[in-house]
Design a protein around this motif. Sequence first.
Motif, short mmCIF file in Angstrom:
data_model
loop_
_atom_site.label_atom_id
_atom_site.label_comp_id
_atom_site.label_asym_id
_atom_site.label_seq_id
_atom_site.Cartn_x
_atom_site.Cartn_y
_atom_site.Cartn_z
N LEU A 218 0.81 -1.21 0.08
CA LEU A 218 -0.03 -0.03 -0.10
C LEU A 218 0.96 1.24 0.02
O LEU A 218 0.52 1.93 -0.70
CB LEU A 218 -1.07 0.13 1.07
N ILE A 219 2.00 1.29 0.81
CA ILE A 219 2.73 2.43 0.79
C ILE A 219 3.32 2.80 -0.56
O ILE A 219 3.56 3.72 -1.01
CB ILE A 219 3.80 2.19 1.79
N LEU A 220 3.91 1.61 -1.11
CA LEU A 220 4.51 1.61 -2.57
C LEU A 220 3.58 2.14 -3.35
O LEU A 220 4.17 3.00 -4.14
CB LEU A 220 5.15 0.09 -2.79
N SER A 221 2.29 1.51 -3.51
CA SER A 221 1.27 1.88 -4.46
C SER A 221 0.81 3.06 -4.48
O SER A 221 0.13 3.95 -5.32
CB SER A 221 0.25 0.91 -4.82
N GLN A 222 0.60 3.76 -3.10
CA GLN A 222 -0.32 4.96 -2.70
C GLN A 222 0.81 6.34 -2.50
O GLN A 222 0.10 7.01 -1.97
CB GLN A 222 -0.94 4.57 -1.74
N THR A 223 1.97 6.12 -2.77
CA THR A 223 2.66 7.30 -2.40
C THR A 223 3.46 7.59 -3.77
O THR A 223 3.67 6.78 -4.76
CB THR A 223 3.90 7.10 -1.35
N ASP A 224 4.07 8.84 -3.83
CA ASP A 224 4.71 9.49 -5.05
C ASP A 224 6.08 8.79 -5.04
O ASP A 224 6.54 9.04 -4.24
CB ASP A 224 4.65 10.80 -5.16
N LYS A 225 6.49 8.16 -6.16
CA LYS A 225 7.70 7.44 -6.00
C LYS A 225 9.01 8.32 -5.99
O LYS A 225 9.99 8.21 -5.82
CB LYS A 225 7.80 6.43 -7.28
N ASP A 226 8.40 9.47 -6.66
CA ASP A 226 9.57 10.78 -6.57
C ASP A 226 9.59 11.44 -5.24
O ASP A 226 10.67 12.14 -4.94
CB ASP A 226 9.23 11.82 -7.64
N PRO A 244 14.63 -9.38 -1.72
CA PRO A 244 15.04 -8.19 -2.00
C PRO A 244 14.99 -7.71 -3.57
O PRO A 244 14.58 -6.69 -3.95
CB PRO A 244 16.05 -7.77 -1.40
N VAL A 245 15.61 -8.63 -4.23
CA VAL A 245 15.84 -8.33 -5.82
C VAL A 245 14.49 -8.16 -6.45
O VAL A 245 14.44 -7.42 -7.39
CB VAL A 245 16.50 -9.52 -6.28
N GLU A 246 13.54 -9.13 -6.18
CA GLU A 246 12.21 -9.01 -6.64
C GLU A 246 11.63 -7.73 -6.36
O GLU A 246 10.75 -7.06 -7.14
CB GLU A 246 11.38 -10.27 -6.14
N LEU A 247 11.53 -7.20 -5.05
CA LEU A 247 11.10 -5.71 -4.63
C LEU A 247 11.60 -4.62 -5.59
O LEU A 247 11.33 -3.84 -5.96
CB LEU A 247 11.46 -5.81 -3.32
N GLY A 250 10.54 -4.61 -9.00
CA GLY A 250 9.03 -4.04 -8.80
C GLY A 250 8.84 -2.73 -8.96
O GLY A 250 7.94 -1.99 -9.50
N GLN A 251 10.02 -2.00 -8.37
CA GLN A 251 10.00 -0.42 -8.19
C GLN A 251 11.59 -0.32 -8.52
O GLN A 251 12.18 0.23 -7.56
CB GLN A 251 9.45 -0.05 -6.93
N PRO A 252 11.88 -0.08 -9.72
CA PRO A 252 13.32 0.09 -10.05
C PRO A 252 13.62 1.43 -9.54
O PRO A 252 12.98 2.34 -9.76
CB PRO A 252 13.43 0.08 -11.67
N GLY A 253 14.75 1.85 -9.00
CA GLY A 253 15.37 3.06 -8.76
C GLY A 253 14.76 3.45 -7.38
O GLY A 253 14.97 4.54 -6.87
N ALA A 286 22.29 -6.55 -7.53
CA ALA A 286 20.95 -5.69 -7.90
C ALA A 286 21.15 -4.20 -7.56
O ALA A 286 20.10 -3.59 -7.88
CB ALA A 286 19.83 -6.43 -7.77
N ALA A 287 22.31 -3.88 -7.26
CA ALA A 287 22.33 -2.44 -6.62
C ALA A 287 21.80 -1.34 -7.76
O ALA A 287 21.22 -0.53 -7.39
CB ALA A 287 23.70 -2.30 -6.33
N ASN A 288 22.37 -1.77 -9.02
CA ASN A 288 21.87 -0.65 -9.81
C ASN A 288 20.39 -0.71 -10.14
O ASN A 288 19.72 0.38 -10.36
CB ASN A 288 22.48 -0.92 -11.34
N ILE A 289 19.66 -2.09 -10.02
CA ILE A 289 18.23 -1.78 -10.32
C ILE A 289 17.61 -1.09 -9.02
O ILE A 289 16.61 -0.34 -9.63
CB ILE A 289 17.70 -3.13 -10.38
N ALA A 290 18.28 -1.29 -7.99
CA ALA A 290 17.38 -0.36 -6.88
C ALA A 290 17.87 0.96 -6.88
O ALA A 290 16.81 1.68 -6.12
CB ALA A 290 18.13 -1.19 -5.60
N GLY A 291 18.69 1.44 -7.34
CA GLY A 291 19.33 2.81 -7.33
C GLY A 291 19.89 3.09 -6.26
O GLY A 291 19.88 4.12 -5.68
N LEU A 292 20.52 2.23 -5.80
CA LEU A 292 21.38 2.32 -4.48
C LEU A 292 22.39 3.46 -4.31
O LEU A 292 23.24 3.81 -5.53
CB LEU A 292 22.27 1.23 -4.23
#
Length: 320
Positions: A218-226, A244-247, A250-253, A286-292
């Motif tokens: 809910l937090i991921l889907s209902q807040t502004d990713k920016d 964590p990699v699947e997370l 699902g929300q790259p960066g 997967a650090a780059n996918i995460a936007g670490l």
Amino acid sequence: MNNRREFLKNTGALVLGGLVLPHISRAESLFGPTAMRPVGIQLFTLFRQMNEDPKATLKQISDAGYKEIESAFNLRGGYYGYTAKEFKALTSDLGLKWRAHHASGAPFRPRPTPPASTTGTAGAAPAPQRPPGVPANMPPMLNLRDNYQQLVDEAVEGGLSYLVCSSTPVGTVEDINKSIAVFQKTGEAAKKAGIGFAYHNHATEFDPVEGGKTPYELILSQTDKDLVKMELDLAWATKAGKDPVELFKGQPGRFPLWHVKDIKSDLKTVTEVGNGVVDFKKIFAAANIAGLQYIFVEQDMAPGVESIQTSYKNLSKMLS
């Protein structure tokens, strides 16, 4: 289990810095472009020591090789008894870079206090009981619900990159909706001030609530990713059975901060990095996918400096 959420509830409130990753080519690197970034430590790791003598403890952290820090709840008030500007100066003098600060999203509901006895003044409410270890003169804790602008302003004064919500009530849909409103408001203020805002998870965010969704979904889907980024605690995600990699996929960066925490096979005991079951190599790949951007070792209320030294050594070997 000594984790922050339980500690904050009980009080009614609510890695590896300086390790420069091995000099290997970008093609071989687990981190790609972030390979040379120093990693930090969450100061809740040495909670007792930071409350007893923050300057001496920070010196030990610096001597252990850590170069970046994330501050947290403490019993001294403010930033371990300092203002934001004072704490920034202190950490800078010790060769540390203060990158982020944890603040509670909202106070947790206090647990009911039973009457001390059945005899006493009729109709009188029982006197509140202060949890063990909390000093009677402890300054009030700020939280994002009530003090978000002050916390953002102080983060700017401290030269921080991120203000992070350490924990917040998410037990009901109503709690989650209230928290989401706080996150959006704080994220907007943080962006306006030129810093980032993120949310730090525990395992309970992955437990379904009414409707079958989890607080994390809910937090991921209902807040502004920016406006609302995530600080993923790797151990609590592992405890909850999440990859964590699947997370990240699902929300790259959206995961610029990580808590590099390990947990034993019982999925209850937090331990030194490398002494548990978290698959760090897979996650780091997967650090780059995460936007670490920042990594903070955390071992909730570790017994001493030896633990952070062990984490440093084990993670160094793991990444070399």
